[in-house]
Design a protein around this motif. Structure first.
Motif, short mmCIF file in Angstrom:
data_model
loop_
_atom_site.label_atom_id
_atom_site.label_comp_id
_atom_site.label_asym_id
_atom_site.label_seq_id
_atom_site.Cartn_x
_atom_site.Cartn_y
_atom_site.Cartn_z
N ARG A 45 0.82 -1.20 0.00
CA ARG A 45 0.00 0.00 0.00
C ARG A 45 0.86 1.25 0.00
NH1 ARG A 45 -5.45 -0.82 3.52
NH2 ARG A 45 -5.85 -3.00 3.01
N THR A 46 0.30 2.32 -0.52
CA THR A 46 0.96 3.62 -0.43
C THR A 46 0.77 4.15 0.98
OG1 THR A 46 0.48 4.11 -2.76
CG2 THR A 46 1.01 5.98 -1.33
N PRO A 47 1.86 4.54 1.65
CA PRO A 47 1.72 5.04 3.01
C PRO A 47 0.74 6.21 3.09
CG PRO A 47 4.01 4.60 2.53
CD PRO A 47 3.28 4.44 1.23
N MET A 48 -0.15 6.15 4.08
CA MET A 48 -1.18 7.16 4.28
C MET A 48 -0.99 7.77 5.66
SD MET A 48 -4.44 5.09 2.65
CE MET A 48 -4.14 3.67 3.70
N PRO A 49 -0.31 8.91 5.76
CA PRO A 49 0.03 9.50 7.07
C PRO A 49 -1.16 9.72 7.99
CG PRO A 49 1.32 10.54 5.34
CD PRO A 49 0.32 9.65 4.65
N HIS A 50 -2.34 10.04 7.44
CA HIS A 50 -3.49 10.31 8.31
C HIS A 50 -3.96 9.05 9.04
CE1 HIS A 50 -5.47 8.83 4.66
NE2 HIS A 50 -6.51 8.56 5.42
N THR A 51 -3.52 7.87 8.59
CA THR A 51 -3.90 6.62 9.25
C THR A 51 -2.83 6.13 10.23
OG1 THR A 51 -2.93 5.13 7.59
CG2 THR A 51 -5.17 5.94 7.19
N PHE A 52 -1.69 6.80 10.26
CA PHE A 52 -0.60 6.35 11.12
C PHE A 52 -1.02 6.42 12.59
CE2 PHE A 52 3.07 7.66 8.04
CZ PHE A 52 2.63 6.71 7.13
N THR A 53 -0.67 5.39 13.35
CA THR A 53 -0.98 5.35 14.78
C THR A 53 0.25 5.16 15.65
OG1 THR A 53 -1.39 2.96 14.66
CG2 THR A 53 -3.31 4.44 14.40
N HIS A 54 1.39 4.82 15.03
CA HIS A 54 2.61 4.55 15.80
C HIS A 54 3.80 5.40 15.38
CE1 HIS A 54 0.27 1.13 17.09
NE2 HIS A 54 1.23 0.75 17.91
N GLY A 55 3.71 6.06 14.24
CA GLY A 55 4.83 6.88 13.77
C GLY A 55 5.60 6.21 12.66
N THR A 56 6.33 7.02 11.90
CA THR A 56 7.13 6.50 10.80
C THR A 56 8.35 5.77 11.33
OG1 THR A 56 8.54 8.46 10.60
CG2 THR A 56 6.44 8.47 9.38
N SER A 57 9.00 5.03 10.46
CA SER A 57 10.23 4.33 10.84
C SER A 57 11.29 5.31 11.33
CB SER A 57 10.77 3.55 9.63
OG SER A 57 9.87 2.52 9.26
N LYS A 58 11.44 6.41 10.63
CA LYS A 58 12.43 7.42 11.02
C LYS A 58 12.11 8.00 12.38
CE LYS A 58 14.59 11.71 9.38
NZ LYS A 58 14.63 12.71 8.27
N GLN A 59 10.83 8.28 12.63
CA GLN A 59 10.42 8.86 13.91
C GLN A 59 10.65 7.89 15.06
OE1 GLN A 59 6.38 9.78 12.84
NE2 GLN A 59 6.81 11.95 12.48
N ARG A 60 10.31 6.63 14.85
CA ARG A 60 10.43 5.65 15.92
C ARG A 60 11.89 5.45 16.31
NH1 ARG A 60 6.02 1.01 16.19
NH2 ARG A 60 6.75 1.31 18.32
N ALA A 61 12.74 5.33 15.30
CA ALA A 61 14.18 5.18 15.59
C ALA A 61 14.73 6.43 16.25
CB ALA A 61 14.93 4.88 14.30
N LYS A 62 14.30 7.59 15.77
CA LYS A 62 14.78 8.87 16.31
C LYS A 62 14.45 9.00 17.80
CE LYS A 62 13.55 13.80 16.23
NZ LYS A 62 12.71 14.83 15.57
N TRP A 63 13.22 8.72 18.18
CA TRP A 63 12.82 8.92 19.58
C TRP A 63 13.43 7.86 20.50
CZ3 TRP A 63 11.15 13.15 21.79
CH2 TRP A 63 10.62 14.16 20.98
N PHE A 64 13.65 6.67 19.99
CA PHE A 64 14.39 5.68 20.77
C PHE A 64 15.80 6.20 21.06
CE2 PHE A 64 17.40 2.21 21.19
CZ PHE A 64 16.79 1.37 22.11
N GLU A 65 16.44 6.74 20.05
CA GLU A 65 17.79 7.26 20.21
C GLU A 65 17.82 8.47 21.14
OE1 GLU A 65 18.46 7.56 15.94
OE2 GLU A 65 20.14 6.17 16.16
N ILE A 66 16.79 9.31 21.08
CA ILE A 66 16.72 10.46 21.98
C ILE A 66 16.67 9.99 23.43
CG2 ILE A 66 15.19 12.32 22.80
CD1 ILE A 66 14.48 12.85 19.85
N GLY A 67 15.86 8.99 23.71
CA GLY A 67 15.78 8.46 25.06
C GLY A 67 17.09 7.84 25.51
#
Length: 284
Positions: A245-267
């Motif tokens: 499927r084409t990614p649909m940001p308005h349906t996202f519930t957990h965040g993008t791959s980049k965001q998830r990795a970024k916030w793990f690294e921030i912590g």
């Protein structure tokens, strides 16, 4: 990750011998079914059309057998949970005005029940604030490694730590407030709040990883990369793309791959609960 022979948690509720009821008509292989259901959970994708491609005769009661792999997975989860208990006890002592109350983790195979609804491969691992328990079918680790491409013990530990992080949010009063707002807004706005909840849990998971490394010295070469890769592999955009499927940001519930990795690294880099305030962040 060095985990064998280490302290296990007493806060494990093992329901794996209770068995359960399963639908009988799905012609999708067990691991394939888990992958599809996990995809629906993490990406917010309706997987019903995939499941309806096969007939569904009446459900049957299953007989549960605990294999050596099941025993190993149960011990691994118990050790990981024990680590989270010690880590968050220390973090709360240092950064929070109050004591940390550990969560209980329910191990099950197939299906079980929770105050938040039925638990199965369709729900994936989840935290239920209603009873302050985490629900986990360890077969999900096979899906995580084989179908979702997140291999390694520390990738599996990250999954446990992420769900514990939701319990931390509940202990801090964050989860209740956020979910209360979600009930009063549109679906798209609710999804956006959900993303901030999940990214904060990823950030808290990073704090846990930092403390595990410092308190126990149990991390090995490549472990952090395993967790970061797991965060990327279960980003909404990656899961939707991998499902064709084409990614649909308005349906996202957990965040993008980049965001998830970024916030793990921030912590991981900060070790500070305040730095994990995704709700005040202008950019995720």
């Amino acid at each position: 990750m060095k985990w064998k022979g280490r302290r296990e948690s007493r806060n494990i509720e093992d329901r794996r011998m209770q068995g359960g009821r399963r639908g009988g008509g799905l012609q999708i292989g067990g691991l394939g079914l888990l992958a599809i259901l996990a995809l629906g959970y993490f990406a917010g994708i309706d997987v019903t059309p995939l499941l309806e491609q096969s007939s569904a005769p009446a459900s049957t009661t299953t007989t549960t057998t605990i294999t050596e792999a099941d025993k190993r997975a149960g011990t691994f989860v118990s050790v990981t949970l024990a680590d989270t208990e010690e880590v968050w006890d220390q973090v709360f002592r240092a950064q929070v005005d109050g004591a940390y109350r550990p969560a209980t983790l329910v191990l099950y195979k197939g299906v079980t029940q929770s105050p938040c609804g039925g638990a199965s491969g369709a729900t994936g691992p989840f935290y239920c604030p209603g009873d302050r328990k985490i629900y986990l079918d360890t077969d999900f680790f096979t899906t995580l490694s084989g179908q979702l491409g997140a291999k390694g013990d520390f990738a599996a530990a990250y999954v446990v730590a992420h769900e514990v992080a939701h319990h931390v949010q509940n202990e801090l009063g964050i989860l209740g407030k956020a979910n209360s707002v979600r009930q009063r807004v549109s679906q798209e706005e609710s999804n956006a709040i959900s993303v901030r909840i999940e990214l904060q849990a990823d950030c808290y998971s990073g704090i846990w990883a930092r403390q595990v490394e410092r308190q126990f010295g149990s991390l090995e070469s490549g472990d952090l990369q395993e967790a970061i890769n797991a965060a990327r592999q279960i980003g909404d955009d990656t899961l939707q793309r991998n499902s064709g499927r084409t990614p649909m940001p308005h349906t996202f519930t957990h965040g993008t791959s980049k965001q998830r990795a970024k916030w793990f690294e921030i912590g991981y880099e900060s070790g500070d609960l305040n730095v994990c305030d995704t709700f005040s962040a202008n950019r995720l």
